[in-house]
Design a protein around this motif. Structure first.
Motif, PDB file in Angstrom:
ATOM      1  N   ALA A   1       0.827  -1.220   0.000  1.00 59.81           N
ATOM      2  CA  ALA A   1       0.000   0.000   0.000  1.00 59.81           C
ATOM      3  C   ALA A   1       0.855   1.261   0.000  1.00 59.81           C
ATOM      4  N   ALA A   2       1.913   1.275   0.821  1.00 60.27           N
ATOM      5  CA  ALA A   2       2.673   2.523   1.027  1.00 60.27           C
ATOM      6  C   ALA A   2       3.577   2.859  -0.160  1.00 60.27           C
ATOM      7  N   CYS A   3       4.287   1.857  -0.676  1.00 59.03           N
ATOM      8  CA  CYS A   3       5.225   2.154  -1.769  1.00 59.03           C
ATOM      9  C   CYS A   3       4.518   2.704  -3.014  1.00 59.03           C
ATOM     10  N   PRO A   4       3.392   2.100  -3.462  1.00 57.74           N
ATOM     11  CA  PRO A   4       2.719   2.691  -4.622  1.00 57.74           C
ATOM     12  C   PRO A   4       2.236   4.119  -4.378  1.00 57.74           C
ATOM     13  N   LEU A   5       1.836   4.399  -3.130  1.00 56.63           N
ATOM     14  CA  LEU A   5       1.323   5.733  -2.827  1.00 56.63           C
ATOM     15  C   LEU A   5       2.403   6.802  -2.993  1.00 56.63           C
TER      16      LEU A   5
ATOM     17  N   PHE B   1      11.556  -1.291  -5.142  1.00 52.27           N
ATOM     18  CA  PHE B   1      11.460  -0.604  -6.429  1.00 52.27           C
ATOM     19  C   PHE B   1      10.273  -1.117  -7.235  1.00 52.27           C
ATOM     20  N   GLY B   2      10.059  -2.425  -7.190  1.00 53.25           N
ATOM     21  CA  GLY B   2       8.910  -2.999  -7.904  1.00 53.25           C
ATOM     22  C   GLY B   2       7.600  -2.369  -7.466  1.00 53.25           C
ATOM     23  N   PHE B   3       7.430  -2.217  -6.152  1.00 51.60           N
ATOM     24  CA  PHE B   3       6.181  -1.640  -5.645  1.00 51.60           C
ATOM     25  C   PHE B   3       6.123  -0.117  -5.812  1.00 51.60           C
ATOM     26  N   LEU B   4       7.277   0.532  -5.898  1.00 49.96           N
ATOM     27  CA  LEU B   4       7.274   1.979  -6.150  1.00 49.96           C
ATOM     28  C   LEU B   4       6.827   2.279  -7.571  1.00 49.96           C
ATOM     29  N   LEU B   5       7.242   1.424  -8.498  1.00 46.70           N
ATOM     30  CA  LEU B   5       7.075   1.752  -9.917  1.00 46.70           C
ATOM     31  C   LEU B   5       5.848   1.107 -10.566  1.00 46.70           C
ATOM     32  N   ILE B   6       5.709  -0.205 -10.450  1.00 46.40           N
ATOM     33  CA  ILE B   6       4.736  -0.899 -11.309  1.00 46.40           C
ATOM     34  C   ILE B   6       3.272  -0.574 -10.966  1.00 46.40           C
TER      35      ILE B   6
ATOM     36  N   ALA C   1      -1.942   1.830 -12.652  1.00 47.37           N
ATOM     37  CA  ALA C   1      -3.031   2.780 -12.373  1.00 47.37           C
ATOM     38  C   ALA C   1      -3.148   3.832 -13.466  1.00 47.37           C
ATOM     39  N   ARG C   2      -2.012   4.235 -13.988  1.00 50.60           N
ATOM     40  CA  ARG C   2      -2.021   5.306 -14.998  1.00 50.60           C
ATOM     41  C   ARG C   2      -2.754   4.889 -16.276  1.00 50.60           C
ATOM     42  N   LEU C   3      -2.843   3.591 -16.501  1.00 45.53           N
ATOM     43  CA  LEU C   3      -3.530   3.109 -17.710  1.00 45.53           C
ATOM     44  C   LEU C   3      -5.021   3.462 -17.674  1.00 45.53           C
ATOM     45  N   PHE C   4      -5.592   3.551 -16.468  1.00 44.72           N
ATOM     46  CA  PHE C   4      -7.054   3.668 -16.363  1.00 44.72           C
ATOM     47  C   PHE C   4      -7.533   4.926 -15.645  1.00 44.72           C
ATOM     48  N   ALA C   5      -6.663   5.596 -14.903  1.00 39.83           N
ATOM     49  CA  ALA C   5      -7.134   6.697 -14.048  1.00 39.83           C
ATOM     50  C   ALA C   5      -7.482   7.937 -14.861  1.00 39.83           C
ATOM     51  N   ALA C   6      -8.622   8.549 -14.509  1.00 48.29           N
ATOM     52  CA  ALA C   6      -9.033   9.795 -15.166  1.00 48.29           C
ATOM     53  C   ALA C   6      -8.803  10.994 -14.258  1.00 48.29           C
ATOM     54  N   ASN C   7      -8.510  10.751 -12.999  1.00 47.19           N
ATOM     55  CA  ASN C   7      -8.184  11.856 -12.092  1.00 47.19           C
ATOM     56  C   ASN C   7      -7.237  11.339 -11.008  1.00 47.19           C
ATOM     57  N   MET C   8      -6.783  12.236 -10.159  1.00 46.36           N
ATOM     58  CA  MET C   8      -5.749  11.870  -9.186  1.00 46.36           C
ATOM     59  C   MET C   8      -6.262  10.892  -8.127  1.00 46.36           C
TER      60      MET C   8
ATOM     61  N   PHE D   1      -6.203   7.557  -9.583  1.00 42.04           N
ATOM     62  CA  PHE D   1      -4.802   7.162  -9.779  1.00 42.04           C
ATOM     63  C   PHE D   1      -4.227   6.580  -8.486  1.00 42.04           C
ATOM     64  N   ALA D   2      -4.419   7.304  -7.388  1.00 40.59           N
ATOM     65  CA  ALA D   2      -3.868   6.854  -6.102  1.00 40.59           C
ATOM     66  C   ALA D   2      -4.550   5.553  -5.649  1.00 40.59           C
ATOM     67  N   LEU D   3      -5.875   5.499  -5.773  1.00 43.20           N
ATOM     68  CA  LEU D   3      -6.598   4.311  -5.303  1.00 43.20           C
ATOM     69  C   LEU D   3      -6.251   3.072  -6.126  1.00 43.20           C
ATOM     70  N   LEU D   4      -6.164   3.241  -7.440  1.00 39.02           N
ATOM     71  CA  LEU D   4      -5.820   2.099  -8.295  1.00 39.02           C
ATOM     72  C   LEU D   4      -4.392   1.615  -8.015  1.00 39.02           C
ATOM     73  N   ALA D   5      -3.478   2.568  -7.791  1.00 40.02           N
ATOM     74  CA  ALA D   5      -2.083   2.193  -7.509  1.00 40.02           C
ATOM     75  C   ALA D   5      -2.010   1.395  -6.204  1.00 40.02           C
ATOM     76  N   VAL D   6      -2.670   1.901  -5.171  1.00 46.29           N
ATOM     77  CA  VAL D   6      -2.658   1.214  -3.870  1.00 46.29           C
ATOM     78  C   VAL D   6      -3.363  -0.143  -3.991  1.00 46.29           C
ATOM     79  N   GLY D   7      -4.501  -0.151  -4.678  1.00 45.87           N
ATOM     80  CA  GLY D   7      -5.273  -1.391  -4.830  1.00 45.87           C
ATOM     81  C   GLY D   7      -4.471  -2.472  -5.530  1.00 45.87           C
ATOM     82  N   SER D   8      -3.802  -2.116  -6.626  1.00 44.29           N
ATOM     83  CA  SER D   8      -3.037  -3.133  -7.356  1.00 44.29           C
ATOM     84  C   SER D   8      -1.822  -3.579  -6.538  1.00 44.29           C
ATOM     85  N   GLY D   9      -1.244  -2.655  -5.762  1.00 44.69           N
ATOM     86  CA  GLY D   9      -0.112  -3.021  -4.909  1.00 44.69           C
ATOM     87  C   GLY D   9      -0.517  -3.995  -3.822  1.00 44.69           C
TER      88      GLY D   9
END
Lengths: 285, 239
Positions: A20-24, A209-214, A219-226, A229-237
């Motif tokens: 959760a923390a690294c993607p954020l 690094f894997g969790f910071l980046l991927i 998330a960037r593939l699907f997010a329409a707003n910030m 973006f943050a929720l999708l990144a944390v969710g996938s992580g």
């Protein structure tokens, strides 16, 4: 995996916290195009741990009862924060070759980590495992420290979200609105540095690094707003760390490597899915 | 225009990294004016505008705001849109909300009142239908409207725009200029606009700063942008 009797329960929790923390914080590294810094900082953090243990071996710091973690945390944090502040300051000045500086820092940190460990007896007793990201034994106090640090990072990111976003997206506009860009940048980088330090201590530089980046890239593939973006990144992580832990446990594989490999698979599937979805939609007239 | 002076340059030198671009500037910008800033590429237009905004410190002299008892007025800034990275997945509304950040302290959430005001700014800029759209995917003219809305959301007393019509088609360019003209007329806002197009400046600006060969020529649009004066400045031979 969440049963109180499960021996590795704390390791699962730490995995989830890192997922959760690294993607954020990785969101900011990706958006500010500082991905290379995301590679270099975990390596520098590892070098800090190796240096701290070397100081102990050389007798420069006194022996502490159960002080291994404190020593590792101190080395990791000091090295990471110093590096992130210096590199970001040089990046803002806009002089020289940014990638060159970060690449040099990465390779030097890697080389020094090896050199400091090779003659260190601690290297034979768990330090190498720690740097490789073997999430096996996590004590209750380690878990509490990690959770506390990540809670602090999360609270700061939520509280100061608008300031961090403003200075990241348009620092010139921030100046016209009387925001102190240097102070907000420094605070953001301190939070990134703290997250990386804590994560490297638990899972090593590769997984960090894997969790910071991927996840932010997914998330960037699907997010329409910030917010998305943050929720999708944390969710996938979080989902990848949980699934990764289960797979590693089920087939007796190293957790960190499975986590990163799984993130790679998820990213590839999502890229392909998006491509197919966009091809199936009618072209705009 | 009210006849008051909004901004006075007292022997100001502007530049960056200790490199002086323009020196000995003695200028007086009128309160309520629609001020055009003209000049060739590299003449120092962006450096001058960034110095007024406080992004670059003056390398010498003093900038004063006499009509605001010395305090700097609230500034609205519309940067060159290429300077904003399209990697950020921000909706247009999120971009406009940044304009209110100057009034909302650190750690505080942006309230419903400020969000409503941001929507009103989008409406005033003719961009209310773009609110949910990703900023990065908008056309040049649409981005410009959203950035103008963001600048208005700061409730500025002085609006500065760096080449707002650069790289957009003639129709969109005209729409942006008409929008600025309406804002100037209705709100009495002082506007400083960087633009290369002499005809646009003739039509909209009432006060002109022309950066030419290291000098700054200042005057009304009527004085500086007539055919003979333009020919004199540019060294053209008129027949």
């Amino acid at each position: 995996m969440f049963s109180p009797d499960f021996l590795l329960r704390n390791s699962v929790y730490v995995s989830l916290l890192i997922g959760a923390a690294c993607p954020l914080v990785g969101v900011y590294l990706v958006l500010r195009r500082l991905v290379f810094m995301g590679v270099a900082l975990p390596q520098i953090s590892s070098c800090g741990i190796a240096f701290a243990f070397a100081l102990h071996t050389w007798g420069a710091v006194p022996h502490l009862e159960n002080g291994e973690n404190t020593l590792a945390f101190a080395g990791s944090t000091v090295f990471t924060l110093t590096a992130i502040l210096v590199l970001s300051f040089l990046e803002r000045r806009g002089r020289g070759l940014v990638e060159g500086r970060i690449g040099t820092a990465y390779v030097l940190a890697g080389a020094w980590s090896v050199l400091l460990l090779v003659k260190n007896p601690f290297g034979e007793h768990g330090l190498l495992d720690r740097l490789k990201g073997e999430i096996i034994a996590v004590s209750n106090s380690d878990l509490a420290w990690t959770a506390g640090a990540f809670a602090l990072v999360l609270i700061c990111l939520l509280l100061f979200q608008k300031e961090f976003m403003l200075v990241s997206f348009d620092p010139e506009m921030a100046v016209t609105l009387k925001k102190n860009v240097v102070v907000w940048d420094a605070l953001l980088f301190l939070l990134i540095g703290l997250t990386i330090s804590m994560s490297v201590l638990s899972v090593g530089p590769l997984v960090t690094f894997g969790f910071l980046l991927i996840p932010p890239l997914i998330a960037r593939l699907f997010a329409a707003n910030m917010r998305q973006f943050a929720l999708l990144a944390v969710g996938s992580g979080v989902a990848s760390s949980l699934a990764g832990f289960y797979i590693a446990l089920r087939w007796d594989l190293p957790v960190g490597a499975v986590d990163v490999a799984l993130l790679g698979v998820v990213f590839a599937v999502m890229c392909a899915g998006k491509k197919i979805f966009s091809m199936s939609r009618p072209a705009p007239v | 225009m009210t006849g008051d002076i909004l901004l006075k340059f007292d022997n100001v030198a502007v530049g960056y990294d200790r490199h002086v671009v323009l020196s000995d500037l003695q200028l007086a910008l009128p309160q309520g004016g629609f001020i055009g800033l003209l000049g060739a590429n590299g003449s120092g237009k962006s450096t001058l505008i960034k110095t007024i905004l406080g992004i670059l410190p003056p390398l010498g002299g003093r900038l004063e705001f006499p009509s605001h008892q010395g305090r700097a007025p609230v500034l609205g800034y519309v940067p060159q849109r290429e300077s904003l990275d399209s990697i950020f997945p921000l909706s247009s509304f999120e971009v406009v909300l940044m304009g209110v950040c100057g009034r909302v302290g650190p750690g505080l959430r942006i309230g419903a009142e400020e969000k409503n005001f941001a929507r009103q700014c989008l409406h005033a800029a003719g961009a209310e239908n773009l609110s949910r759209q990703p900023f990065a995917q908008l056309s040049g003219g649409q981005k410009q409207r959203v950035l103008i809305a963001r600048a208005l959301a700061a409730q500025p007393e002085f609006l500065l725009l760096d080449e707002p019509t650069a790289g957009i088609d003639a129709v969109a360019s005209l729409a942006v200029m008409e929008l600025l003209s309406r804002i100037h007329r209705e709100q009495g806002l002082t506007i400083l606009l960087v633009n290369h197009d002499l005809r646009v400046m003739q039509k909209y600006a009432n006060h002109v700063l022309w950066l030419h060969e290291g000098r700054v020529l200042e005057g009304t649009a009527h004085e500086l942008l007539n055919r003979d004066k333009i020919a004199e400045i540019l060294g053209w031979q008129l027949h």
